[in-house]
Every structure is written in C-alpha cells, then in structure tokens.
Design an enzyme around this catalytic site. Structure first.
Site, PDB file in Angstrom:
ATOM      1  CE  LYS A  81      11.343 -11.556 -50.470  1.00  0.00           C
ATOM      2  NZ  LYS A  81      12.147 -11.728 -49.267  1.00  0.00           N
ATOM      3  NE  ARG A 100       8.378 -16.039 -45.514  1.00  0.00           N
ATOM      4  CZ  ARG A 100       7.729 -15.219 -46.333  1.00  0.00           C
ATOM      5  NH1 ARG A 100       8.241 -14.894 -47.506  1.00  0.00           N
ATOM      6  NH2 ARG A 100       6.561 -14.720 -45.984  1.00  0.00           N
TER       7      ARG A 100
HETATM    8  N1  PMM Z   1      10.172 -12.030 -47.001  1.00  0.00           N
HETATM    9  C1  PMM Z   1       8.922 -11.559 -46.842  1.00  0.00           C
HETATM   10  C2  PMM Z   1       8.199 -11.816 -45.657  1.00  0.00           C
HETATM   11  N2  PMM Z   1       8.739 -12.555 -44.662  1.00  0.00           N
HETATM   12  N3  PMM Z   1      10.551 -13.814 -43.808  1.00  0.00           N
HETATM   13  C3  PMM Z   1      11.787 -14.295 -43.924  1.00  0.00           C
HETATM   14  N4  PMM Z   1      12.332 -15.032 -42.941  1.00  0.00           N
HETATM   15  N5  PMM Z   1      12.539 -14.065 -45.056  1.00  0.00           N
HETATM   16  C4  PMM Z   1      12.068 -13.327 -46.096  1.00  0.00           C
HETATM   17  O1  PMM Z   1      12.812 -13.133 -47.075  1.00  0.00           O
HETATM   18  C5  PMM Z   1      10.748 -12.776 -45.994  1.00  0.00           C
HETATM   19  C6  PMM Z   1      10.004 -13.055 -44.812  1.00  0.00           C
HETATM   20  C7  PMM Z   1       8.298 -10.742 -47.927  1.00  0.00           C
HETATM   21  O2  PMM Z   1       7.894 -11.553 -48.993  1.00  0.00           O
HETATM   22  P1  PMM Z   1       6.356 -12.041 -49.277  1.00  0.00           P
HETATM   23  O3  PMM Z   1       5.494 -10.807 -49.349  1.00  0.00           O
HETATM   24  O4  PMM Z   1       6.468 -12.778 -50.545  1.00  0.00           O
HETATM   25  O5  PMM Z   1       5.929 -12.915 -48.152  1.00  0.00           O
END
Ligand code: PMM
Length: 264
Positions: free
Chosen positions: A210, A245
């Site tokens: 991020k 994650r």
């Molecule tokens: N971040 C993203 C998408 N889904 N779900 C959870 N539970 N926690 C997060 O921090 C989260 C998520 C956005 O990040 P990406 O585009 O790298 O998937």
C-alpha cells in the site's frame, strides 16, 4: 497461533497495487496455482476495484469476473474468500464454494449483508473499517483519535451483525489500512492493533504494497514496497494477529516462520 496468509487475487483490470495483472481467467487460475504451491491459507478473490477514486461496476460484471474463478478454485481444493460489498455476490460465491466473505464496507454498503452472513453460520465474515465508497474516501480521512474512532466504528458494525443473528465466532475485524486513512492514520493503527484486539475478535491486516509504505521509503512502485510489506508482517506476527492479506505468499509465509521461531 500462526497467522494465516490470505493471498490476493484481484480479478480486476485496475487494482491499485498489482496493476490488474490477474485479470484474465487463465491468468487468475495460474496465479492461484502458484499461490497454492506457496502454501497460501486462503485465496481472496475480488472483482471490484477499491482503489481511491474507482467507479463501481455492475452486479453482473462483478459476478461474471469472480464466480467462474471461484468455481475453478473449489475444484483445485483451495480455501476461498470472496472480496465483495454486495450480499448477492457473496451469496453466489458461497454457493460456488467460498467459505469467507471479505467485506471492505463491514456491512455498510449493502443492508442485506448481515442477514446473509447470519443465514450462513458456516461462513466467516471479515468486517473491515470503512467510511464510504472509493469516490469519496479520501475526504473522509478526518479523525481526532484514529484508533479510538476506528475501534468504536468497528464496534458499531459488530453490534449490527450480532443484532442480525451473526454468531460472534463468525466475525473477523480489519482496520482497513488506506481506506479513508492517510499515511499517519495507517501507522497509528498498526502501532495500536492491541487496542482493536480489545474488541475481542481476530484481526486481519492488509498492508501489502500500500501507498503509505512507499511514502516512508520514497518508492512509487508497488513492487518496491514488497520488502516493507514483509517487514510489517514479520513484526505483526509477534502481536498475535489472525492473518495478513498479501500479494506475495511465499515471502510472507517465510517471514511468519522466522518471526515465530525468534519469539519462541
Ligand atoms: N484492501 C484492499 C482490498 N480489500 N480487504 C481487507 N479485508 N483488507 C484490506 O486492507 C483490503 C481489502 C485494497 O488493496 P488491493 O487493491 O491491493 O487488493
């Protein structure tokens, strides 16, 4: 307990941190096989981008992106999570084999979500802290005490879930790094995860690649944020989080193994 590694599978053309690399069905399955070979614990399939400023896609488009992938992952024997804010997508994903519902809105985006989760007691539900859709989340990043406010707002979500009949054992919480938070808010939350744990639920953290990591190490490239992501996982492992994650399963599994060995 060893933190679980949730591998990210964004089936979107515009995810902010992997540049939509896994958009085609074949690519998504190949990437999933790679993650399985790297001992992924859960594969998190997402069809809708949540990058700041992202425009929402239709139900049909989201369904057509994620359901065929989930059906195939079930065949491969993977543990599957559906990353969606829509109860109807979650329902279709559960029918296709998902056992986790990862809702970045914590139930706020769809009033039917809490009921769906209570009707499916075998499902685990990740309620992330969220203040509004991507088109306006940056303007919502205003806090006096970010840790107390995120904790209290998550507590409100938990109360709503329990009221709808969700079993407390189904609930996992997530501080929602980058969602209506600036860099300092994210760091403050990471420094104080123990205060969120006081709510009594397992904690999932999504720091992987991020922007706030890049801000500190002067890096704009998402790949260059990988080392920083691994360090965060290593340090959080000791604090007893439930899961991370992440985009790179192997590196994070190794980091967890090393961190646990060091803290024996
Ligand atoms: N971040 C993203 C998408 N889904 N779900 C959870 N539970 N926690 C997060 O921090 C989260 C998520 C956005 O990040 P990406 O585009 O790298 O998937």
């Amino acid at each position: 307990m060893r933190p679980l590694v949730m591998g990210i599978l964004n089936v979107t053309p515009d995810s902010f941190s992997d540049g939509g690399r896994h958009f085609t069905f074949a690519d998504a399955i190949n990437r999933s096989k790679e993650m399985i070979s790297e001992s992924v614990d859960i594969i998190d399939v997402g069809g809708e981008s949540t990058r700041p400023g992202a425009v929402r896609i239709s139900f049909e488009e989201e369904r057509d992106r994620v359901i065929p992938v989930i059906t195939e992952l079930k065949e491969l024997g993977a543990v599957i999570s559906i990353d969606t804010m829509r109860a109807a997508i979650a329902q279709a994903a559960i029918a296709a084999g998902a056992t986790y519902v990862n809702d970045v809105s914590g139930g706020l985006a769809d009033p039917d979500m809490a009921n769906l989760i209570s009707q499916n007691p075998q499902i685990q539900y990740i309620a992330m802290h969220w203040r509004g859709h991507s088109d306006r989340m940056n303007e919502l990043a205003v806090y006096k005490d970010v840790v107390a406010e995120v904790r209290d707002e998550l507590d409100v979500r938990v109360t709503a879930l329990l009221k709808a009949g969700v079993n407390p054992e189904q609930i996992i919480l997530d501080p929602g790094l980058g969602f209506a938070k600036d860099s300092e808010h994210n760091w403050e939350l990471l420094r104080n995860l123990d205060r969120l744990s006081l709510l009594g639920y397992p904690i999932l953290v999504g720091a992987s690649r991020k922007r706030f990591l890049g801000a500190l190490i002067q890096s704009n490239s998402t790949d260059e944020r990988e080392n920083a992501s691994v360090v965060v996982t290593s340090l959080l492992t000791k604090s007893g989080i439930w899961g991370v994650r992440t985009h790179s399963v192997k590196a994070h599994q190794e980091a967890i193994t090393i961190a646990l060995e060091l803290s024996k």
